[in-house]
Scaffold this active site. Sequence first.
Site, short mmCIF file in Angstrom:
data_model
loop_
_atom_site.label_atom_id
_atom_site.label_comp_id
_atom_site.label_asym_id
_atom_site.label_seq_id
_atom_site.Cartn_x
_atom_site.Cartn_y
_atom_site.Cartn_z
N ARG A 17 10.28 -4.17 1.03
CA ARG A 17 10.88 -4.32 -0.31
C ARG A 17 12.34 -4.74 -0.25
NH1 ARG A 17 12.67 -0.53 -4.80
NH2 ARG A 17 11.95 -1.42 -6.75
N ILE A 42 13.12 -5.79 -10.66
CA ILE A 42 12.01 -5.55 -9.74
C ILE A 42 11.47 -4.18 -10.12
CG2 ILE A 42 13.68 -4.83 -7.95
CD1 ILE A 42 11.61 -5.53 -5.83
N SER A 43 10.15 -4.11 -10.33
CA SER A 43 9.55 -2.88 -10.87
C SER A 43 9.67 -1.72 -9.90
CB SER A 43 8.07 -3.13 -11.17
OG SER A 43 7.92 -4.23 -12.03
N GLN A 44 9.56 -0.52 -10.46
CA GLN A 44 9.57 0.72 -9.68
C GLN A 44 8.35 0.74 -8.76
OE1 GLN A 44 8.87 4.06 -12.20
NE2 GLN A 44 9.01 5.55 -10.55
#
Length: 211
Positions: A32, A58-60
Amino acid sequence: MDMETARLRLMQQLSREIRDKKVLDAMSRVPRELFVPPSSKHAAYENIPLPIEMGQTISQPFIVALMTEAMQITDKDKVLEVGTGSGYQTAILCELAKWVVTVERHQRLLDRAKDVLTMLGYTNVEFHPTEKTLGWPKGAPYDAIIVTAGAPKVPQILMDQLAVGGRLVIPVGSRFEQELMQVIKRKEGLVTTNLGACRFVPLIGESAWDE
Ligand code: SAH
């Protein structure tokens, strides 16, 4: 804490809530830190969303895992992602699906994501800038569709791009908060499940929000 310790801690957290081992394995394989801005690298393995370019996020990781699990992807599936963003979710999809089509309305984000995924060696993906119609009808039907931006309602135009037996995962609600919905398109009709509250940037365009 060093990055590897943070990464292991995150995977441990996720494995408490996500049952699908294939999804957890896929997430443990995608770095990530390559998808977040350099200034956020230290937080890459925190279980939080982070800002990226063009005012997007950017999503969790937990939400990525939850949405991916709800897509029920097999290695024979062709899947569509609406909202490439950083490309992190795209990489997870590449790990699980046979073929991934991803669309994004910001060319800059699309180019960045393409560079990172190419560098990581993914070859089962095509990138497209958004056109007038939501999704990518030319590639339909899809076995699963994920929308990583919040919509005012489930767009019929995406249901039309879903195969019978296909799964659509989409945040639906207001511009600021939504419920995560899984819609399965069965022969007999639609089966909808609410997976809980979430917060996404708005889905922009026809059948969604104005810019
Ligand atoms: N999964 C991504 C989320 C990015 S945020 C990640 O984790 O990085 C959502 C993205 O959806 C934004 O990049 C935004 O530009 C994009 N988006 C919004 N409306 C869109 C549309 N109609 N078509 C394609 N992308 C859209």
